[in-house]
Enzyme design. Structure first.
Site, PDB file in Angstrom:
ATOM      1  N   LYS A 250      50.764  45.077  42.594  1.00 32.35           N
ATOM      2  CA  LYS A 250      51.500  43.952  42.007  1.00 32.35           C
ATOM      3  C   LYS A 250      52.916  43.880  42.590  1.00 32.35           C
ATOM      4  O   LYS A 250      53.439  42.798  42.845  1.00 32.35           O
ATOM      5  CB  LYS A 250      51.551  44.066  40.477  1.00 32.35           C
ATOM      6  CG  LYS A 250      50.247  43.691  39.797  1.00 32.35           C
ATOM      7  CD  LYS A 250      50.050  42.199  39.820  1.00 32.35           C
ATOM      8  CE  LYS A 250      48.842  41.638  39.128  1.00 32.35           C
ATOM      9  NZ  LYS A 250      47.533  42.142  39.333  1.00 32.35           N
TER      10      LYS A 250
ATOM     11  N   LYS B 297      36.061  42.072  45.020  1.00 30.42           N
ATOM     12  CA  LYS B 297      35.498  41.668  43.737  1.00 30.42           C
ATOM     13  C   LYS B 297      35.792  40.200  43.427  1.00 30.42           C
ATOM     14  O   LYS B 297      36.652  39.582  44.047  1.00 30.42           O
ATOM     15  CB  LYS B 297      36.055  42.561  42.630  1.00 30.42           C
ATOM     16  CG  LYS B 297      37.532  42.362  42.348  1.00 30.42           C
ATOM     17  CD  LYS B 297      37.894  42.859  40.950  1.00 30.42           C
ATOM     18  CE  LYS B 297      39.222  42.295  40.506  1.00 30.42           C
ATOM     19  NZ  LYS B 297      39.434  42.251  39.074  1.00 30.42           N
TER      20      LYS B 297
ATOM     21  N   LYS C  53      40.128  36.082  39.221  1.00 28.63           N
ATOM     22  CA  LYS C  53      40.977  34.887  39.163  1.00 28.63           C
ATOM     23  C   LYS C  53      42.006  34.936  40.278  1.00 28.63           C
ATOM     24  O   LYS C  53      42.200  33.969  40.990  1.00 28.63           O
ATOM     25  CB  LYS C  53      41.774  34.862  37.845  1.00 28.63           C
ATOM     26  CG  LYS C  53      40.957  34.662  36.627  1.00 28.63           C
ATOM     27  CD  LYS C  53      41.862  34.558  35.398  1.00 28.63           C
ATOM     28  CE  LYS C  53      42.260  35.919  34.847  1.00 28.63           C
ATOM     29  NZ  LYS C  53      41.236  36.543  34.002  1.00 28.63           N
TER      30      LYS C  53
END
Ligand code: ADP
Ligand code: TRP
Length: 327
Positions: A111, A194, A197
């Site tokens: 992140k 994967k 969103k």
């Protein structure tokens, strides 16, 4: 009865990854466990400081949760920010969470790379808030996908550390739970990795049949197998994994046979896969629309959920205060 806790951040609609990675286990467990399922709206602030309509997003996810079959009579469904006791526990856990270990988590590093201008303390302490969510109800099982393994390890570590520091046997160590023997990873259909969103490759439960078909037909493949029984490259393997998740065994074996004999036509496989996804999602989509229209029902579910979640939270936090030494 064993206690189960899990949450999903309201940063977008629910997709097949959420369903097969986490929600399917909730559906199973709500009949036999004391279940708390919540919408992690505070967690979403770590990446979305200005949620453009957080109330609407929470409503949407709530309707989607319910449409999947989570039953508010059996499980407690609530919104994280309705239960402020979690923040007090978050604070206590943070006092015994060390900078080094928080900085080392892969999700923090990832992140921090994705949003270099907003490496906030919430991102750093994401795992402590998640541990607080879980320990707040003294949960022993947490249905989550494979990507949450490291956060789960941290939650166990914080539980153990609390017990050790205060010389108690108060928090149980929560284990990740998945329906099958191993955690599920629903793949994306864009080649690798994967479905998610943030990956921009998700097939949503609320997608209409046309959108689903378009996404599946665009899935990445290759020129086809060059010799019988060859190993499937990742993008093709991902298509087959998806087929294994949503289609019947018969359908899977049919296309697997065609692949092994070099007679596969990816167009046919995709068409079948799209059809099977649509038959799976269509009834859920219909229920989403119905439930979303019933504001009173949604209000009642969150209100009653918050009351039940707070009962458990207040009890835990009172004990924690007593253990630490506050009167
Ligand atoms: P996203 O990755 O789309 O942002 P979340 O992080 O909100 O989704 O995930 C919510 C839950 O769904 C978590 O328990 C997570 O492990 C699970 N999950 C999300 N994507 C997948 C996937 N592709 N396969 C398996 N589980 C998943
Ligand atoms: N971190 C989880 C995710 O990104 C969401 C979450 C927050 C959660 N708190 C939790 C999951 C507690 C399980 C238990 O998907």
């Amino acid at each position: 009865m064993e206690t189960v806790v899990s949450g999903i951040r309201p940063t977008g609609n629910l997709h097949l990854g959420n369903y097969f990675g986490a929600i399917r286990s909730f559906l199973d467990m709500q009949h036999s466990h004391n279940c708390y399922f919540f919408i992690a709206d505070w967690h979403s602030l770590t990446t979305h400081p200005h949620p453009d309509n957080i109330v609407r997003n929470v409503r949407t996810i709530l309707a989607e949760y319910l449409a999947c079959g989570i039953d508010p009579e059996k499980a407690t469904i609530y919104v994280q920010s309705d239960v402020p006791e979690a923040l007090e526990l978050y604070l206590y856990l943070n006092m015994n969470a060390y900078l080094g270990e928080l900085e080392r988590t892969t999700s923090f590093k990832e992140k921090a790379r994705q949003q270099p201008d907003n490496v906030n303390a919430g991102l750093l302490t994401y795992p402590t808030l998640m541990a607080a969510d879980i320990l707040l109800h003294k949960a022993v099982k947490v249905p989550v996908g494979k990507d949450q393994e490291q956060n789960m390890e941290m939650a166990r570590k914080f539980a153990r550390r609390f017990n050790t520091i205060y010389g108690v046997d108060f928090f149980p160590e929560p284990a990740s739970f998945s329906l099958g023997a191993t955690a599920v990873k629903v793949p994306g259909l864009d080649g690798s990795g994967k479905m998610g969103k943030s990956e921009g490759n998700a097939i949503y439960l609320a997608d209409d049949p046309k959108a689903i078909s378009k996404k599946v037909m665009k899935a990445v493949t290759d020129a086809g197998p060059q010799e019988p029984n060859s190993i499937k490259p990742e993008p093709v393997e991902n298509l087959f994994s998806m087929l294994r998740i949503v289609s019947s065994e018969e359908v899977y074996n049919h296309f697997d046979g065609l692949y092994n004999s070099c007679a596969i036509r990816y167009g046919d496989l995709k068409k079948q896969l799209a059809e099977d996804i649509v038959s799976f999602t269509a009834p859920i989509r219909e229920r989403i629309l119905e439930i979303q229209a019933d504001e009173d029902y949604l209000d009642r579910v969150v209100r009653e959920g918050a009351e039940r979640a707070r009962e458990s939270a207040v009890r835990t936090v009172a004990e924690v205060r007593r253990i630490i030494g506050f009167r």
